[in-house]
Design an enzyme around this catalytic site. Sequence first.
Site, PDB file in Angstrom:
ATOM      1  N   ARG A 201       0.856  -1.195   0.000  1.00 40.57           N
ATOM      2  CA  ARG A 201       0.000   0.000   0.000  1.00 40.57           C
ATOM      3  C   ARG A 201       0.884   1.233   0.000  1.00 40.57           C
ATOM      4  NH1 ARG A 201      -4.784   2.388   2.491  1.00 40.57           N
ATOM      5  NH2 ARG A 201      -4.573   4.587   1.956  1.00 40.57           N
ATOM      6  N   ARG A 210      -5.128   2.318  -4.466  1.00 39.49           N
ATOM      7  CA  ARG A 210      -4.366   1.554  -3.485  1.00 39.49           C
ATOM      8  C   ARG A 210      -4.553   0.063  -3.725  1.00 39.49           C
ATOM      9  NH1 ARG A 210      -8.703   4.360   0.227  1.00 39.49           N
ATOM     10  NH2 ARG A 210      -8.671   5.542  -1.677  1.00 39.49           N
ATOM     11  N   ASP A 213      -6.812  -1.289   1.295  1.00 47.05           N
ATOM     12  CA  ASP A 213      -7.172  -0.311   2.327  1.00 47.05           C
ATOM     13  C   ASP A 213      -7.977  -1.067   3.371  1.00 47.05           C
ATOM     14  OD1 ASP A 213      -7.490   2.203   3.573  1.00 47.05           O
ATOM     15  OD2 ASP A 213      -9.490   2.395   2.714  1.00 47.05           O
ATOM     16  N   ASP A 215      -9.876  -0.560   7.112  1.00 47.68           N
ATOM     17  CA  ASP A 215     -10.339   0.357   8.156  1.00 47.68           C
ATOM     18  C   ASP A 215     -11.083  -0.406   9.239  1.00 47.68           C
ATOM     19  OD1 ASP A 215      -9.466   2.820   7.038  1.00 47.68           O
ATOM     20  OD2 ASP A 215     -11.147   2.768   5.627  1.00 47.68           O
TER      21      ASP A 215
END
Length: 273
Positions: A201, A210, A213, A215
């Site tokens: 990344r 990217r 990712d 989260d």
Amino acid sequence: MDKLYVRDLEVFAFHGVFEEEKKLGQKFLISLELTLDLKKPGRTGDLNASVHYGELSQKVEKEFNKISYDLIETACNKISEFVLLKYPLVKEIKVSVKKPWAPIHRNLDTVEVEITRKRSRAVLSLGSNLGNKEENLKKAIEIIDEHSLCKVLKTSSFIRTEPWGYTEQDEFLNCAIEIETILAPNELMEFLLETEQKLKRERVIKWGPRTIDIDIIFMDDIVSNDEHVILPHPRMHQRLFVLEPVNEICPFYLHPLINKRVFELLEIAKETH
């Protein structure tokens, strides 16, 4: 939630900074406070629905003596992780280690370290729009599941979505997973950042392209304003690419700030898009 206690289990071990401590050893007192549901064993007498404290004490003593640590903080933390991994019924554990013979050349009763660790549920959102997107997502999930202190419980389907924020880029492939973890929020975030780096990344443009990712969307009902890990994710309720896969695996998860469940947040987001 109910409690089970083991207090001042006496163990002879070889932890300490000084060479004499590692050679000669000394007495330690270990106390455990286990949080678990004892309704079933209390009503039925089924030991398999509880934790056998005799067996637990023997296993903890053996684990405590496996490695010689400089710090009792380390030994205490290792015991807490060991119990949570060994006994899935335990939701939370408080471990204290007393060192009554601490070599500080002063009169004292004991030196003591106490650590609390818990088993948490976290919901993660994953996305990729560079390279082999599906392989990127699968590899990230594999890395997370292989971590000794994490376990993937549920995985959503992979959905294709348009880019959000910075739109001059390829479409994304997104998914969500629910995990069980013994890591604290900041530890989990560090691990996820390391996972992103493993999958190459690069952070060049905000919300830009990217390979991966990851989260943290929810973690239990924790509310955190730590800049390193804000919980719940501050923009999750605005993003269909987050809400749709999360809704697949945990539609009834309650947002602790907005006080609405995921399926309700998805309905609201669809109306505003």
